[in-house]
Design an enzyme around this catalytic site. Structure first.
Site, PDB file in Angstrom:
ATOM      1  N   GLU A  93      39.497  81.115  54.317  1.00  0.00           N
ATOM      2  CA  GLU A  93      38.130  81.025  55.046  1.00  0.00           C
ATOM      3  C   GLU A  93      38.202  80.616  56.631  1.00  0.00           C
ATOM      4  OE1 GLU A  93      35.350  80.042  53.812  1.00  0.00           O
ATOM      5  OE2 GLU A  93      35.676  79.901  51.434  1.00  0.00           O
ATOM      6  N   ASN A 115      36.723  82.782  59.463  1.00  0.00           N
ATOM      7  CA  ASN A 115      36.147  82.776  60.814  1.00  0.00           C
ATOM      8  C   ASN A 115      37.088  83.616  62.026  1.00  0.00           C
ATOM      9  OD1 ASN A 115      34.839  80.862  59.456  1.00  0.00           O
ATOM     10  ND2 ASN A 115      35.892  79.013  59.937  1.00  0.00           N
ATOM     11  N   ARG A 147      26.195  84.592  55.526  1.00  0.00           N
ATOM     12  CA  ARG A 147      27.686  83.508  55.634  1.00  0.00           C
ATOM     13  C   ARG A 147      26.215  82.178  55.654  1.00  0.00           C
ATOM     14  NH1 ARG A 147      30.971  87.171  56.046  1.00  0.00           N
ATOM     15  NH2 ARG A 147      32.106  85.133  55.892  1.00  0.00           N
TER      16      ARG A 147
END
Lengths: 101, 136
Positions: B42, B46, B101
């Protein structure tokens, strides 16, 4: 990432194999949409038995297909996620709209 | 350990596997290893999607150490920074809806790790620091 499909009694099963993250998401999304646009089935099931890893990029991808199929009144389901993927799915709350079968 | 690599999505699998391999000698449970792998994935996503907006020339640095069975991991980028960290940390918030997203990256890091800290310098980068007890 490998994708296999099977249609039985008008139900489409999409088998996802490998790892689902940002590196495969864009291509997978395009391929799935091209395929799903041309097909008319009663239900769509994502079979994750051979999917070894998925992060929240996968949640976005499944939600996107859910919205498109919902507009055509085709429900989708998830089956056989491993423990890691099941935890990501649970935290996302996605099971409320896409049940696990 | 520290690891520096190009901010491209093809490196995500490599990054989370390296961090998991770094933790293995401490004998964490499979669930703890999975939590760490998912959280690293994750954080790195990002950096690629948001910090560098998909530009391929950015770099990501991962620093990790284990002290008394406690993993501390820092994921550092040199991208655009986060203007509103509080908003970025809230569930389902995303600046990139048309790319589907989910807005759940930080939610997952928060719930899978023991602690999460985000520091950002506007225009210069973001450092995400997470800790996880390996013998829980």
């Amino acid at each position: 990432m490998v994708v296999k499909t099977k249609i039985k009694n008008n139900n489409l099963c999409i088998y996802l194999e490998g790892e689902l993250d940002q590196s495969v998401a864009e291509k997978l999304r395009g391929d799935l949409d091209n395929y799903l646009e041309r097909i008319n089935v009663k239900n769509v099931v994502f079979d994750m038995e051979k999917l070894s890893f998925m992060d929240s990029t996968g949640i976005g991808l499944i939600m996107g297909r859910y919205k498109k199929l919902k507009a055509r009144n085709i429900p989708i389901y998830i089956t056989k996620p491993n423990i890691q993927i099941d935890k990501v799915l649970r935290v996302s709350g996605i099971y409320k709209i896409i049940p696990q079968i | 350990m520290s690891l520096r690599f190009k901010a491209i999505a093809e490196n995500e699998s490599f990054a989370r596997s390296v961090v998991a391999a770094f933790c293995v000698p401490n004998n964490p449970t499979l669930e703890i290893l999975n939590d760490i792998k998912t959280s690293v994935s994750e954080a790195v996503t990002n950096c690629i999607v948001h910090a560098y907006d998909g530009r391929k020339d950015g770099e990501i640095m991962i620093e990790a150490e284990i002290v008394h069975d406690r993993l501390t991991i820092r994921i550092i980028d040199y991208g655009k920074g986060i203007l509103d960290i509080e908003k970025a940390l809230s569930d389902f918030y995303t600046t990139n809806e048309q790319d589907e997203r989910s807005g759940l990256g930080f939610t997952i890091m928060k719930s899978f790790m023991d602690s999460l800290e985000v520091e950002s310098v506007w225009g210069a980068g973001t450092t995400v620091t997470m800790t996880k007890n390996l013998d829980a």
